[in-house]
Structures are given as C-alpha cells and as structure tokens.
Design an enzyme around this catalytic site. Structure first.
Site, PDB file in Angstrom:
ATOM      1  N   HIS A  46       0.830  -1.206   0.000  1.00 44.53           N
ATOM      2  CA  HIS A  46       0.000   0.000   0.000  1.00 44.53           C
ATOM      3  C   HIS A  46       0.869   1.264   0.000  1.00 44.53           C
ATOM      4  O   HIS A  46       0.607   2.209  -0.742  1.00 44.53           O
ATOM      5  CB  HIS A  46      -0.903  -0.022   1.231  1.00 44.53           C
ATOM      6  N   GLU A  68      -2.612  -5.525  -4.384  1.00 42.67           N
ATOM      7  CA  GLU A  68      -3.208  -5.176  -3.099  1.00 42.67           C
ATOM      8  C   GLU A  68      -4.639  -5.726  -2.983  1.00 42.67           C
ATOM      9  O   GLU A  68      -5.041  -6.205  -1.923  1.00 42.67           O
ATOM     10  CB  GLU A  68      -3.236  -3.647  -3.013  1.00 42.67           C
ATOM     11  N   ASN A 412      24.306 -21.786 -10.360  1.00 48.94           N
ATOM     12  CA  ASN A 412      25.129 -22.901 -10.791  1.00 48.94           C
ATOM     13  C   ASN A 412      24.953 -24.101  -9.860  1.00 48.94           C
ATOM     14  O   ASN A 412      24.832 -25.244 -10.311  1.00 48.94           O
ATOM     15  CB  ASN A 412      26.591 -22.426 -10.782  1.00 48.94           C
TER      16      ASN A 412
END
Length: 677
Positions: A46, A68, A412
C-alpha cells in the site's frame, strides 16, 4: 512541483518495501494461515502504491494496486493462499523490482504488466488462473501482436488451424544466415501460413539479426512435426515451437483489459494519497510506541560523501602517526599529552566513520531465498537454503559488487550441483537438496561460502575436458592437485556440462565470477567431493582503509600484521621448534602449529647466517587454523592506513597492501590468510 529531489528517497524506500514484501511472502508460504504476515505485506504494498502514484509511475501504481486487491481478499479470509497464487504474486513483485530498477537507471519505469494484471484480476474475480509456461518469453516486447494480427490468428483457429510461435537458433558457425532463413521460410510455408516474423523479413534478408529469429505461423501440423521438418535445414542449432493461446493474446491487447487497466491506474492515483494517510493513522493507533518521533533518528547519506570523508580521514591518520613520532623524538611532555588526546579523539572518530560504511551482508543475502525457490520450481527440484552469518558486516562498496557473483554461483549450484529428487532418492540422499550460504570474518577479510550437498564435481571429467580443449596438456594434468583441477572450471569458456542450459553451465561464466572477485582484491577457491557436494569459498577484503596492526621487523624491513588475525605473540627457544612430516612445528598448548619463516616467504636477505637461540613468534589464525609466523622483533601496535599496491603488484603473494609510517618508512601489510593453508 519538481519531484526529482525526492527520487533518491523514493528509490531507497521502494527497495526496502519490496524486500519486506519478498521476505514476508516467503514466510507466508511456510505459514499460509498467518494473517499477520499478509497484513505486513499489504502495508508495504500500500505504501509503495501511494509513493509510486505520487511520483507519477503509473505502471508501478497499477500493478501494486491490483496486487493489493488480492492481498485484501486473503486477509479478509475470502481467498486461500496456494502455491500458484504465490507464484503470481512473486511474479508481480519481480516486475515491480524491474520497474524500480529501470527508474534507478534513469528510465521511465514503464513495463507491460498486462499479463500479470490479467491473472490478478482473474484471481480477484474467482476465475480459473495459472501462470503460463514460458510466460517470460511470451511477455517480451517482440511477441506482442496488434489487433489485426490477433484477428487473423483467431479466424485461422476457427478454421481448424493452430497458431504457433517458432524460435529458430542458427549455429554460431553459420556462414550464410540469410540463405538459412530463406530455407526455413520455405519449409514453414509448406506447412501453413506465416503471420509475422521478428525481426521483420527485410532485416532477416539483410542478416541484421544475431543468431535467432521468431516466426508466428498457423498450421494444422503437430508441434513435433513442425520442429522435425524445420530441423532438416542444415546449420540450425535448435528450434523451439510454442503453441499460442489466442485468448491470452486478447487479454494482452483487448480493449476491455486496457479499459480495466486505465481504470485501475486512475483509481490507484485517486485512492493512493487518502488511503495512505488512513493507513498511517491506523498504524499509529496500533503501535503507539513505534510511532514516536525518537524511533527514526536517521538520515540517508550518499556513499560518495562518505568516500570523501574517508579519504580525508586517511590523510589525517598518516599525519597523526607522524605527530606521534615527532612528539616521541622531542620528548616534550606538553606536546606528548596533546598528541595523545588528539589520538584518542581521532580513534573514536575513525570508529564512527568506519561503522557508517559497514552494512550487514543480509542486504545481499535476503534476495536469495526467493530466487532459490523459483529456480528450484522451474527445474523440478527441491532445494532448501540455509543462511548463516547474515549479520556479518562488509564495506558498502564491496557489498555493491558481490551480489552478481553470488547469484551466478547459487544458480550454478542449483542447476548443476543439486540433483533431481528421483536421482537423490536413488543415491540414498533426502529428496530435498540443501544449499548453505555462510559468511564470517577472519582477519581483515570476509569469507563467503556457498556449499551444496549435490553431485559434486568429477575431477576426471574436468581434467579430460581441459586436456581436450587444450587448456592444459596431459603431462600438466598429471601434476595438478585436486584443488588446481577444480580451479580449471574457472577458466574462460570452460564447461563440463553435457547440455548447457540458459540458467548456468558448470564453468560457463565462472570466469566472470573469478574476474569480479579478483577485481575486488579477493579470491575464490573450490572444494568438492564427488557424490557429496561442492563448496565455493570467496575471500574478500573488508576494504577497511584503516586497520590496527602489530609492526614487526625482519632485518631492516618492517612488516605489519593485522591485529584481527593475531591470537598472541611468544618468544621461544630454538629447541622448542620440532619437525613433523618434514614441516617445522611448535606445540602450542597441546596443539601442533606449523612454523612459517617470513624471511623465507618474502626472501629477505639476512646478514646473520647462524640461527638465533630465541625465536619471536606471532600466532595468527584463519578460521580454525593457526600458524606461527617467525619475525626478528616486535615494534608495537599501531593504526595504519591500508593502501593498495596498484595494478602491477596486485598479485604479490601474502601481501595485502602497504602503509606509510610516522617516520616516512613504508611497511608491507601481511595477508595471514594466504600463509595458512
């Protein structure tokens, strides 16, 4: 109003909120029923939305607003937290981070977020949703379609054709790229109709493309058949065929979604300011203690200003050393007292400046759990990450550079280190692999270790590959130790992977990691046990420009040993030096400690040939290991300014820098970590 003056604050705070959202989402995955975590995410989202709308970054505000809405449903218990739902929210956060990064790099922060916004809207409406496979590829700009192209694709589908997006990659050694493109088009046109190509046909004919291009086509043939026929054209490396979802294309470009997006942006802008203030008021009520003005007595300072302050202070420390020397020589009580007082004050000042530049390494480590989660899911693996020593502090300048090499090593480890669950079970290992990320201080260095309990590195495979590529000869290979063999995978372009994926290849790009670490004055070592796992250990300097050292002397040369590495000093008789396995050692409180003669290491020419009756030792440590350094005499403790040796002397063995002493002499600073194996 000129908002640029607030840009730095906006960027810093946005990054903090995104980090909070990331951390809390990972927590939410572990505790899906905990509404307090959702509330925490909601608050950060928010605030981010309000800031973005105020600063005029509409795409950022739009996506945060939609995210939201979904979070609101979760916290009101109208929606359950599922892995698929979290995948979409994580994807949203990833986009938000990319937009913030774009702004920080001087961009406009714009990004096409219709795909993920459409998914969030579906979640909000309770419709079926799922994150499309390879959506990352589909969302890239070259895959957008205008309304005319979408209409053609839809009409073709109604007539029984299937739309495909075909990505063709030519071999690196392809000589006549335009000719291969022509042949591919001929094959494709034999199977259906080409709707568009990327790059355009003109650019393809002029060979104005790298090694790959895309074709959008409609056909009645199957994916495997299309792939097989195109692959018959010579000098092609690979062909990737994706079936297009025209419904999703409508969502990307349809008017209704545009209207919806506009509506969302407008509502986000209008709503942002008042709701932010309402939320802040709520927060103040719920946490009155935290809201007191005394809890936020911090300011943000540019790192350049801190660098400037540090440089000036370094000069002051050199002059301080000079003053101390002069006061000692003159032996004037009043001068000695004044210099001592000035030294105490400057010591306090020095600690404050150094602490200002130090930040916990968790600011880098915090972003890895999400990355590991996503990568493991993409690869169908189960991976748990453990972080140890996140509170370890490191200089800000090193921190900025270390993130990318760590990302590369982690990717990796997951891609090539950790095996898939079936293989792990077959080998008697738990299905879930583990990666441990550990940081700790030792001397004036920081060590970061990336340990995996995966398949390890095959010494034989690395050697064979190195010999076949001409990196070393057969004879050289026979003389190499295990550690030296593993170091070969850090060579440029070296890889033992059978199939090179787009995530990583054992050796592909590790030379870049090595170069980055070395450019920071650090080094990387590899230890591995086939079948048990691999450990990459990175040694980095703290870049503490000012350090406490013990000054020692060998013949007429002065050497500074960092106090942080020293356990204690001792003077022993020559009879106390013993020999074990052709190595001179001492018995240090029941522990056998190897003796290292600094005069031999640094090749100091000595006048006295006969060995002395007594030896002066400095006992130093590296982690758990200890060594006894032999010097001629101790001079005393001192604060010195660490200066680099420059590009030409950068690789001098066991020397991490030099310093200028109060009497104008130069002393070399010993790198104890290099002396302890």
């Amino acid at each position: 109003m000129d908002l640029n003056q607030y840009l730095d604050i906006f960027l810093e705070e946005s990054k903090e909120h995104l980090q909070t959202i990331n951390n809390q989402l990972l927590e939410l995955e572990k505790h899906p029923a905990n509404i307090e975590i959702v509330n925490e995410i909601f608050r950060s989202a928010h605030t981010l939305k309000g800031m973005s709308a105020t600063m005029g970054y509409e795409d950022l505000a739009s996506l945060t607003h939609q995210m939201e809405n979904v979070l609101d449903l979760i916290r009101n218990e109208k929606l359950n937290v599922t892995t698929n739902l979290l995948d979409i929210i994580f994807r949203s956060v990833e986009y938000l981070e990319e937009m913030v990064l774009s702004i920080s790099e001087g961009g406009d922060g714009k990004k096409d977020v219709k795909e993920v916004v459409a998914l969030l809207i579906k979640i909000e409406k309770g419709e079926e949703y799922s994150l499309p496979t390879n959506s990352k590829e589909q969302k890239s700009p070259e895959h957008f379609y205008d309304s005319y192209e979408i209409t053609i694709l839809q009409q073709s589908e109604e007539q029984g054709y299937t739309p495909y997006e075909v990505t063709i990659t030519l071999r690196q050694d392809c000589l006549l790229k335009a000719a291969r493109v022509f042949m591919v088009f001929e094959v494709v046109e034999g199977m259906g109709e080409v709707i568009k190509s990327n790059p355009s046909v003109d650019l393809l004919e002029e060979e104005k493309f790298e090694n790959s291009f895309q074709i959008t086509m409609v056909s009645k043939e199957e994916v495997s058949s299309i792939k097989e026929k195109i692959m018959k054209v010579s000098e092609l490396e690979k062909v990737n065929v994706i079936k297009l979802d025209t419904q999703l294309l409508v969502t990307f470009d349809g008017e209704s979604s545009v209207e919806a997006a506009v509506e969302e942006i407008t509502s986000a802008q209008v709503e942002a300011a008042p709701t932010t203030s309402v939320l802040e008021k709520k927060e103040e009520k719920s946490t009155p203690v935290k809201g007191t003005p005394g809890s936020n007595k911090t300011i943000r300072v540019s790192i350049d200003r801190l660098d400037g302050l540090m440089n000036l202070f370094e000069e002051l420390v050199i002059d301080r050393g000079r003053l101390e020397q002069i006061s000692k020589d003159l032996n004037e009580q009043e001068l000695i007292e004044t210099v001592e007082r000035m030294s105490r004050i400057s010591n306090d000042l020095q600690n404050i400046i150094l602490n200002m530049r130090m930040v916990p390494i968790e600011t880098v480590f915090n972003r890895f759990p999400r990355m590991v989660r996503q990568l493991a899911r993409d690869l169908g693996k189960k991976v748990d990450i453990e972080i140890i020593g996140a509170e370890t502090e490191l200089d800000r300048t090193v921190m900025d550079e270390i993130g990318d090499p760590l990302v590369h090593l982690l990717r990796n480890a997951i891609d090539h280190g950790i095996e898939i669950p079936e293989i792990r079970s077959r080998n008697g290992k738990p299905e879930e692999g583990k990666i441990t990320l550990k940081a700790y201080h030792s001397g004036n260095h920081v060590f970061i270790e990336i340990m995996d309990n995966g398949a390890g590195i095959s010494k034989e495979k690395v050697l064979n590959k190195a010999i076949s590529k001409g990196v070393i000869t057969q004879q050289e290979g026979e003389r190499l130790s295990e550690q030296e063999v593993y170091q070969l995978i850090l060579s440029s372009g070296f890889s033992t992977a059978e199939v090179i994926s787009d995530i990583s290849g054992r050796g592909v790009g590790l030379d870049v990691v090595k170069n980055t670490i070395e450019s920071l004055g650090g080094k990387i070592t590899i230890d591995s046990l086939e079948g048990a796992g691999t450990t990459f250990s990175i040694q980095l300097p703290l870049t503490l420009s000012i350090i406490s050292v013990l000054l020692t002397e060998i013949e007429n040369e002065k050497y500074a040993i960092p106090l942080s590495s020293i356990i204690e000093t001792a003077i022993i008789k020559k009879e106390e030096i013993l020999t074990a396995h052709n190595q001179e050692v001492i018995d240090f409180r029941g522990k056998i400690v190897p003796v290292v003669y600094l005069e031999k290491v640094f090749e100091v020419h000595k006048q006295q040939v006969e060995p002395p009756d007594f030896y002066s030792l400095v006992l130093v440590k590296k982690g758990e290991k200890i060594a006894a350094l032999v010097v001629d005499s101790f001079i005393g403790q001192q604060e010195v300014v660490l200066k680099g040796l420059g590009q030409y002397l950068n690789s001098t063995f066991a020397i991490s820098g030099a310093t200028i002493l109060g009497d104008g002499q130069v002393a070399l600073i010993v790198d104890c970590n290099a002396l302890i194996k």
